[in-house]
Write an enzyme that holds these catalytic residues in place. Structure first.
Site, short mmCIF file in Angstrom:
data_model
loop_
_atom_site.label_atom_id
_atom_site.label_comp_id
_atom_site.label_asym_id
_atom_site.label_seq_id
_atom_site.Cartn_x
_atom_site.Cartn_y
_atom_site.Cartn_z
N SER A 6 80.12 20.92 52.08
CA SER A 6 80.64 22.27 52.22
C SER A 6 81.86 22.48 51.31
CB SER A 6 80.98 22.54 53.69
OG SER A 6 81.34 23.87 53.90
N HIS A 38 76.39 24.50 50.78
CA HIS A 38 75.76 25.61 51.48
C HIS A 38 76.67 26.82 51.37
CE1 HIS A 38 77.80 24.44 55.60
NE2 HIS A 38 78.67 24.76 54.66
#
Length: 249
Positions: free
Chosen positions: A107, A132
């Site tokens: 992330s 993501h």
């Protein structure tokens, strides 16, 4: 039994090297590593961690704006805004920032890995990168207006994240948009292929850190040998260029 923070003996300037360890000052391991301009992110990203890292980067820049910063990252990600605080600080400070990914870089941690100085973004061979899109937690109790406002903020952050990835990697827009739709994991080889990192392996860089640490200690020692004579080697075309960074594997 908790591991706790390890401490190591540290001799202050002017202390004799052969002093007993009992007379040395015991300090946290990270305080000594900071002397080599090494910064560590080994936790989830939240505002306390982000403020600590940003403040340390700024302090080390004020201390010496000519020496590199080495940012070691092993993190599952965290708050997007807190991560952006670290990213903006990395772009603000004068010294080049090496980013070194070890373990998991998920992330926002992968975003910080990308944010290092171009050609100075490294990763361990067994690490994993996960990217993501930014997300927000909604529940059925949230007001519709609040959800709408949060959705707009998340979309703005998403556009900014995409812009940075497109500028600093070799990910095509179509591929990036597809990968961001879910948790997409990459090996170190895949991360290098996409331009998220520039090289794999940090062995030579660690050797350089040891050399720089030793040179800093010698500069504080009035009895250290004068190395100015080595500058005469600059007239010798066959002499090794010690100012050139080591080749990274």
């Amino acid at each position: 039994m908790p591991i706790g923070m390890p401490k190591i003996p540290f001799l202050l300037d002017g202390d004799e090297e052969d002093e007993e360890e009992d007379d040395a000052t015991w300090v946290d391991l990270y305080n000594v590593l900071y002397r080599t301009r090494s910064i560590f992110l080994g936790d989830a990203i939240h505002f306390e961690v982000a403020n600590h890292i940003a403040g340390l980067m700024i302090f080390l820049t004020i201390q010496d704006a000519t020496q590199n910063l080495y940012f070691f990252i092993n993190s599952p990600g965290g708050l997007a805004v807190a991560g952006l605080l670290i990213y903006d600080t990395m772009q603000y400070v004068t010294p080049p920032v090496y980013t070194l990914g070890l373990g998991v870089l998920a992330s926002m941690a992968s975003f910080l890995l990308v944010g290092g100085e171009t050609s100075k973004r490294l990763m361990g061979p067994n690490g994993r990168v996960m990217i993501h899109q930014p997300e927000s937690d909604y529940t059925h109790k949230d007001q519709s207006l609040e959800v709408q406002l949060d959705s707009g903020e998340v979309e703005d952050i998403r556009k900014m994240v995409i812009r940075v990835y497109l500028e600093r990697t070799r990910l095509p827009r179509e591929v990036l948009n597809d990968h961001l739709e879910r948790n997409y994991f990459m090996t170190a080889t895949e991360a290098k292929y996409y331009g998220i990192v520039d090289d794999i392996g940090i062995q030579n860089l660690l050797a350089r850190l040891r050399a720089e640490s030793a040179s800093q200690d010698n500069s504080l020692d009035p009895d250290a040998p004068d190395e100015s004579a080595s500058q005469d080697n600059s007239l010798d075309p066959d002499a090794p260029d010690e100012t050139r960074p080591p080749k990274l594997r």
